[in-house]
Motif scaffolding. Structure first.
Motif, PDB file in Angstrom:
ATOM      1  N   ASP A 182     -24.984  62.362 -20.975  1.00 50.77           N
ATOM      2  CA  ASP A 182     -26.325  61.918 -21.339  1.00 50.77           C
ATOM      3  C   ASP A 182     -26.275  60.485 -21.861  1.00 50.77           C
ATOM      4  OD1 ASP A 182     -29.125  63.271 -21.925  1.00 50.77           O
ATOM      5  OD2 ASP A 182     -28.674  61.928 -23.612  1.00 50.77           O
ATOM      6  N   ARG A 183     -27.244  59.649 -21.487  1.00 52.95           N
ATOM      7  CA  ARG A 183     -27.226  58.238 -21.913  1.00 52.95           C
ATOM      8  C   ARG A 183     -27.228  58.076 -23.426  1.00 52.95           C
ATOM      9  NH1 ARG A 183     -29.610  54.123 -17.999  1.00 52.95           N
ATOM     10  NH2 ARG A 183     -29.508  55.225 -16.026  1.00 52.95           N
ATOM     11  N   THR A 184     -27.949  58.927 -24.099  1.00 50.79           N
ATOM     12  CA  THR A 184     -28.048  58.819 -25.554  1.00 50.79           C
ATOM     13  C   THR A 184     -26.964  59.602 -26.275  1.00 50.79           C
ATOM     14  OG1 THR A 184     -30.435  58.631 -25.308  1.00 50.79           O
ATOM     15  CG2 THR A 184     -29.624  59.129 -27.512  1.00 50.79           C
ATOM     16  N   TYR A 185     -26.611  60.776 -25.759  1.00 54.38           N
ATOM     17  CA  TYR A 185     -25.718  61.686 -26.470  1.00 54.38           C
ATOM     18  C   TYR A 185     -24.400  61.925 -25.751  1.00 54.38           C
ATOM     19  CZ  TYR A 185     -30.101  62.619 -28.822  1.00 54.38           C
ATOM     20  OH  TYR A 185     -31.280  62.485 -29.492  1.00 54.38           O
ATOM     21  N   SER A 186     -23.857  60.921 -25.096  1.00 59.37           N
ATOM     22  CA  SER A 186     -22.596  61.107 -24.375  1.00 59.37           C
ATOM     23  C   SER A 186     -21.496  61.546 -25.325  1.00 59.37           C
ATOM     24  CB  SER A 186     -22.176  59.809 -23.688  1.00 59.37           C
ATOM     25  OG  SER A 186     -23.087  59.485 -22.674  1.00 59.37           O
ATOM     26  N   SER A 187     -20.723  62.533 -24.874  1.00 57.42           N
ATOM     27  CA  SER A 187     -19.657  63.042 -25.734  1.00 57.42           C
ATOM     28  C   SER A 187     -18.751  63.974 -24.945  1.00 57.42           C
ATOM     29  CB  SER A 187     -20.249  63.807 -26.927  1.00 57.42           C
ATOM     30  OG  SER A 187     -20.997  64.926 -26.468  1.00 57.42           O
ATOM     31  N   ASP A 215     -27.536  71.342 -20.205  1.00 60.00           N
ATOM     32  CA  ASP A 215     -27.857  72.277 -21.283  1.00 60.00           C
ATOM     33  C   ASP A 215     -27.116  73.609 -21.333  1.00 60.00           C
ATOM     34  OD1 ASP A 215     -29.677  70.336 -22.051  1.00 60.00           O
ATOM     35  OD2 ASP A 215     -31.389  71.364 -21.165  1.00 60.00           O
ATOM     36  N   MET A 271     -17.305  67.669 -25.785  1.00 62.04           N
ATOM     37  CA  MET A 271     -17.395  68.784 -26.735  1.00 62.04           C
ATOM     38  C   MET A 271     -16.231  69.734 -26.498  1.00 62.04           C
ATOM     39  SD  MET A 271     -21.460  69.451 -26.490  1.00 62.04           S
ATOM     40  CE  MET A 271     -21.626  70.230 -28.075  1.00 62.04           C
ATOM     41  N   VAL A 290     -20.294  65.608 -21.695  1.00 53.07           N
ATOM     42  CA  VAL A 290     -21.742  65.378 -21.721  1.00 53.07           C
ATOM     43  C   VAL A 290     -21.982  63.924 -21.342  1.00 53.07           C
ATOM     44  CG1 VAL A 290     -23.831  65.440 -23.129  1.00 53.07           C
ATOM     45  CG2 VAL A 290     -22.041  67.144 -23.490  1.00 53.07           C
ATOM     46  N   PHE A 344     -27.220  70.311 -25.724  1.00 50.02           N
ATOM     47  CA  PHE A 344     -28.235  69.338 -25.327  1.00 50.02           C
ATOM     48  C   PHE A 344     -27.581  68.214 -24.561  1.00 50.02           C
ATOM     49  CE2 PHE A 344     -30.884  65.591 -25.973  1.00 50.02           C
ATOM     50  CZ  PHE A 344     -32.099  66.084 -25.545  1.00 50.02           C
ATOM     51  N   GLY A 345     -27.988  68.019 -23.306  1.00 47.03           N
ATOM     52  CA  GLY A 345     -27.485  66.883 -22.546  1.00 47.03           C
ATOM     53  C   GLY A 345     -27.090  67.228 -21.131  1.00 47.03           C
TER      54      GLY A 345
END
Length: 169
Positions: free
Chosen positions: A145-150, A104, A152, A143, A124-125
């Motif tokens: 995160d399992r849902t929001y991998s990216s 975060d 940035m 990032v 977020f992540g």
């Protein structure tokens, strides 16, 4: 050992791990040069300022500590918000330092303002890592995160003079 950062001149390395101490060792001999002992929990990150006289260590105690290479004394303590400091990077011109928490928050400090000017990026992540591009005009945040991998990207926007007026967006 959780992380090792080699000084820009290649002579010293800062080694951090499952200890409250950060060790500085001579790269050519492997001999311990200094122990930096201000952290109160294990450390995960280290980085050298490109000028070579300052290095930073990031710890599970939610702080980054800045150290003077000449005296090995702690110059400053920078606090995070919610978690350990997992990644630290300086721009190649040495003007900015970024530190990332595990989730975060990424904090960017103006080195030329003695680390008193800070911009906090709230995202977020789970943060996998950070890196500045060569030239320091962009900061990349991985990032995981399992849902929001990216990945940035934050670009530096300049308003008037450099330093306090710079924003990362």
């Amino acid at each position: 050992v959780n992380y090792t950062a080699v000084a820009p001149d290649g002579k010293l390395a800062c080694v951090v791990g499952d200890s409250t101490q950060a060790l500085v060792v001579d790269v050519s001999t492997g001999q311990r040069v200094a122990e930096c002992t201000k952290h109160i929990d294990y450390s995960f990150a280290a980085a050298w300022h490109p000028g070579g006289n300052i290095f930073a260590t990031g710890s599970q105690d939610k702080t980054t500590r800045l150290w003077d290479r000449r005296t090995f004394r702690c110059l400053a303590t920078l606090g995070g918000r919610i978690g350990s400091i997992r990644s630290i990077r300086f721009t190649d011109d040495g003007q900015y330092m970024a530190m990332a928490e595990p989730a975060d928050f990424v904090h960017i400090f103006d080195v030329n303002q003695n680390f008193h000017q800070e911009q906090e990026i709230d995202l977020f992540g789970e943060i996998a890592g950070i890196s500045f591009c060569p030239g320091g005009s962009a900061l990349f945040v991985g990032v995981a995160d399992r849902t929001y991998s990216s990945m940035m990207q934050f670009r530096r926007r300049r308003h008037g003079l450099l330093s306090a007026a710079d924003l990362w967006q």
